[in-house]
Scaffold this motif. Structure first.
Motif, PDB file in Angstrom:
ATOM      1  N   VAL A 117     -17.830  19.163   9.079  1.00 19.65           N
ATOM      2  CA  VAL A 117     -17.639  17.750   9.276  1.00 19.65           C
ATOM      3  C   VAL A 117     -16.089  17.517  10.152  1.00 19.65           C
ATOM      4  O   VAL A 117     -16.103  16.919  11.117  1.00 19.65           O
ATOM      5  CB  VAL A 117     -17.695  16.782   8.077  1.00 19.65           C
ATOM      6  CG1 VAL A 117     -17.169  15.411   8.380  1.00 19.65           C
ATOM      7  CG2 VAL A 117     -19.058  16.747   7.456  1.00 19.65           C
ATOM      8  N   ALA A 118     -15.101  18.105   9.405  1.00 22.09           N
ATOM      9  CA  ALA A 118     -13.811  18.159   9.887  1.00 22.09           C
ATOM     10  C   ALA A 118     -13.820  18.711  11.423  1.00 22.09           C
ATOM     11  O   ALA A 118     -13.247  18.151  12.379  1.00 22.09           O
ATOM     12  CB  ALA A 118     -12.946  18.914   9.251  1.00 22.09           C
ATOM     13  N   HIS A 119     -14.373  19.756  11.634  1.00 21.26           N
ATOM     14  CA  HIS A 119     -14.538  20.308  12.803  1.00 21.26           C
ATOM     15  C   HIS A 119     -15.205  19.557  14.017  1.00 21.26           C
ATOM     16  O   HIS A 119     -14.553  19.422  15.108  1.00 21.26           O
ATOM     17  CB  HIS A 119     -15.230  21.665  12.749  1.00 21.26           C
ATOM     18  CG  HIS A 119     -15.701  22.611  14.183  1.00 21.26           C
ATOM     19  ND1 HIS A 119     -14.861  22.740  15.097  1.00 21.26           N
ATOM     20  CD2 HIS A 119     -16.956  22.509  14.470  1.00 21.26           C
ATOM     21  CE1 HIS A 119     -15.377  23.368  16.110  1.00 21.26           C
ATOM     22  NE2 HIS A 119     -16.584  23.017  15.960  1.00 21.26           N
ATOM     23  N   LEU A 120     -16.331  19.058  13.662  1.00 15.67           N
ATOM     24  CA  LEU A 120     -17.140  18.229  14.626  1.00 15.67           C
ATOM     25  C   LEU A 120     -16.467  16.973  15.050  1.00 15.67           C
ATOM     26  O   LEU A 120     -16.299  16.587  16.213  1.00 15.67           O
ATOM     27  CB  LEU A 120     -18.413  17.991  14.063  1.00 15.67           C
ATOM     28  CG  LEU A 120     -19.457  19.254  14.077  1.00 15.67           C
ATOM     29  CD1 LEU A 120     -20.780  18.782  13.153  1.00 15.67           C
ATOM     30  CD2 LEU A 120     -19.782  19.704  15.262  1.00 15.67           C
ATOM     31  N   LEU A 121     -15.712  16.182  13.985  1.00 15.02           N
ATOM     32  CA  LEU A 121     -14.879  14.989  14.255  1.00 15.02           C
ATOM     33  C   LEU A 121     -13.822  15.226  14.998  1.00 15.02           C
ATOM     34  O   LEU A 121     -13.650  14.736  15.895  1.00 15.02           O
ATOM     35  CB  LEU A 121     -14.526  14.451  12.823  1.00 15.02           C
ATOM     36  CG  LEU A 121     -15.862  13.524  12.421  1.00 15.02           C
ATOM     37  CD1 LEU A 121     -15.262  13.048  11.000  1.00 15.02           C
ATOM     38  CD2 LEU A 121     -16.187  12.147  13.048  1.00 15.02           C
ATOM     39  N   SER A 122     -13.240  16.375  14.696  1.00 11.85           N
ATOM     40  CA  SER A 122     -11.767  16.652  15.420  1.00 11.85           C
ATOM     41  C   SER A 122     -12.114  16.977  16.909  1.00 11.85           C
ATOM     42  O   SER A 122     -11.460  16.596  17.790  1.00 11.85           O
ATOM     43  CB  SER A 122     -11.042  17.840  14.583  1.00 11.85           C
ATOM     44  OG  SER A 122     -11.813  19.007  14.811  1.00 11.85           O
ATOM     45  N   GLN A 123     -13.210  17.694  17.239  1.00 10.45           N
ATOM     46  CA  GLN A 123     -13.583  18.334  18.647  1.00 10.45           C
ATOM     47  C   GLN A 123     -14.085  17.176  19.192  1.00 10.45           C
ATOM     48  O   GLN A 123     -13.587  16.884  20.262  1.00 10.45           O
ATOM     49  CB  GLN A 123     -14.807  19.251  18.128  1.00 10.45           C
ATOM     50  CG  GLN A 123     -15.364  19.824  19.620  1.00 10.45           C
ATOM     51  CD  GLN A 123     -16.234  20.896  19.476  1.00 10.45           C
ATOM     52  OE1 GLN A 123     -17.636  20.543  18.869  1.00 10.45           O
ATOM     53  NE2 GLN A 123     -16.018  22.070  19.936  1.00 10.45           N
ATOM     54  N   ALA A 124     -14.679  16.168  18.642  1.00 13.14           N
ATOM     55  CA  ALA A 124     -15.229  14.795  19.371  1.00 13.14           C
ATOM     56  C   ALA A 124     -13.833  14.099  19.698  1.00 13.14           C
ATOM     57  O   ALA A 124     -13.940  13.530  20.828  1.00 13.14           O
ATOM     58  CB  ALA A 124     -16.170  14.235  18.532  1.00 13.14           C
ATOM     59  N   MET A 125     -12.962  13.920  18.808  1.00 10.71           N
ATOM     60  CA  MET A 125     -11.738  13.083  18.826  1.00 10.71           C
ATOM     61  C   MET A 125     -10.965  13.790  19.900  1.00 10.71           C
ATOM     62  O   MET A 125     -10.297  12.843  20.772  1.00 10.71           O
ATOM     63  CB  MET A 125     -11.034  13.086  17.409  1.00 10.71           C
ATOM     64  CG  MET A 125      -9.841  11.997  17.415  1.00 10.71           C
ATOM     65  SD  MET A 125      -8.629  12.234  16.493  1.00 10.71           S
ATOM     66  CE  MET A 125      -7.586  13.217  17.406  1.00 10.71           C
ATOM     67  N   LEU A 126     -10.592  14.965  19.857  1.00  6.24           N
ATOM     68  CA  LEU A 126      -9.956  15.410  21.032  1.00  6.24           C
ATOM     69  C   LEU A 126     -10.516  15.469  22.334  1.00  6.24           C
ATOM     70  O   LEU A 126      -9.816  14.906  23.267  1.00  6.24           O
ATOM     71  CB  LEU A 126      -9.616  17.077  20.546  1.00  6.24           C
ATOM     72  CG  LEU A 126      -8.869  17.488  19.399  1.00  6.24           C
ATOM     73  CD1 LEU A 126      -9.170  18.853  19.194  1.00  6.24           C
ATOM     74  CD2 LEU A 126      -7.439  17.070  19.514  1.00  6.24           C
ATOM     75  N   GLU A 127     -11.643  15.274  22.644  1.00  7.43           N
ATOM     76  CA  GLU A 127     -12.319  15.195  23.778  1.00  7.43           C
ATOM     77  C   GLU A 127     -12.292  13.774  24.109  1.00  7.43           C
ATOM     78  O   GLU A 127     -11.906  13.670  25.675  1.00  7.43           O
ATOM     79  CB  GLU A 127     -13.707  15.556  23.693  1.00  7.43           C
ATOM     80  CG  GLU A 127     -14.006  17.167  23.576  1.00  7.43           C
ATOM     81  CD  GLU A 127     -15.384  17.634  23.507  1.00  7.43           C
ATOM     82  OE1 GLU A 127     -16.253  16.581  23.269  1.00  7.43           O
ATOM     83  OE2 GLU A 127     -15.884  18.662  23.331  1.00  7.43           O
ATOM     84  N   ARG A 128     -12.590  12.887  23.222  1.00  4.57           N
ATOM     85  CA  ARG A 128     -12.478  11.473  23.652  1.00  4.57           C
ATOM     86  C   ARG A 128     -10.961  11.036  23.839  1.00  4.57           C
ATOM     87  O   ARG A 128     -11.067  10.065  24.947  1.00  4.57           O
ATOM     88  CB  ARG A 128     -12.886  10.699  22.314  1.00  4.57           C
ATOM     89  CG  ARG A 128     -12.923   9.301  22.635  1.00  4.57           C
ATOM     90  CD  ARG A 128     -14.132   8.893  23.606  1.00  4.57           C
ATOM     91  NE  ARG A 128     -14.258   7.010  23.684  1.00  4.57           N
ATOM     92  CZ  ARG A 128     -13.698   6.470  24.606  1.00  4.57           C
ATOM     93  NH1 ARG A 128     -12.660   7.197  25.421  1.00  4.57           N
ATOM     94  NH2 ARG A 128     -13.801   5.113  24.423  1.00  4.57           N
TER      95      ARG A 128
END
Length: 211
Positions: A122-133
């Motif tokens: 969950v942390a990985h997917l959210l951080s990946q999406a946040m960094l991209e956004r």
């Protein structure tokens, strides 16, 4: 331990995540609760997930909110350590769902190579999406910090909630020449290890003090 009802109400409230964090810690202090890793993770992730979702929904904020460091003390200690290392090649072990440190480092050093590492999906997917956004130039790895090759990095930040910090730091020292910056006290003296103050112990458990 079972999450007290009023803690759950705070987590699900409309409070700003940073204020929610402060109130939760105050409740812990008032209740004289001995925090364990599970409750620490609940409190911290409740804040970080909400911050990350806000960025994903609305884009990067005018100013990044570091709820665990409202005075900016961490940044004031971090920049003198990273400034001499140009270009920065940073690994952020245990970056969590809201990799605020990666965003701050990328803002200060546009040419930095930043890798965020977390073994929680969950942390990985959210951080990946946040960094991209947010347009932060950093990559996110879904990997246990002990499985990473640290040789390419000249700096590693070990996050406050990482467990087994001493063993991880020893691995980094043995396999690289990186400066290792630890977000809590660690009982290990080495010229390449810098321990920065934080309200977490060596096993990643919040000690119940306010920043």
């Amino acid at each position: 331990m079972r999450l007290p009802d009023r803690y759950r109400e705070l987590i699900l409230s409309d409070l700003d995540p940073g204020e929610m964090y402060l109130q939760l810690v105050r409740e812990v202090q008032a209740d004289r609760i001995a925090l364990d890793y599970g409750l620490t993770e609940t409190i911290i992730y409740a804040c970080e997930v909400r911050y990350a979702l806000d960025v994903i929904r609305t884009g990067p904020p005018p100013q990044w909110s570091n709820f665990a460091d409202p005075q900016g003390n961490f940044e004031n200690l971090l920049w003198p350590l990273l400034d001499p290392l140009q270009p920065v090649r940073l690994a952020f072990a245990g970056s969590g769902p809201y990799p605020i440190t990666a965003a701050l480092v990328a803002g200060r050093y546009p040419s930095a190579q930043i890798t965020c590492i977390d073994n929680n999906i969950v942390a990985h997917l959210l951080s990946q999406a946040m960094l991209e956004r947010a347009g932060v130039l950093a990559r996110a790895l879904f990997l246990d910090a002990f499985e990473v090759d640290y040789q390419p990095f000249n700096a590693v930040i070990v996050a406050a909630m990482v467990t087994g910090k001493r063993k991880l730091v020893e691995k980094i020292l043995d396999s690289s020449q990186a400066l290792v910056i630890v977000r809590s006290h660690i009982a290990l003296e080495h010229p390449r290890v810098i321990s920065l103050p934080s309200p977490f112990d060596e096993d990643g458990i919040l000690n119940g003090t306010l920043p």
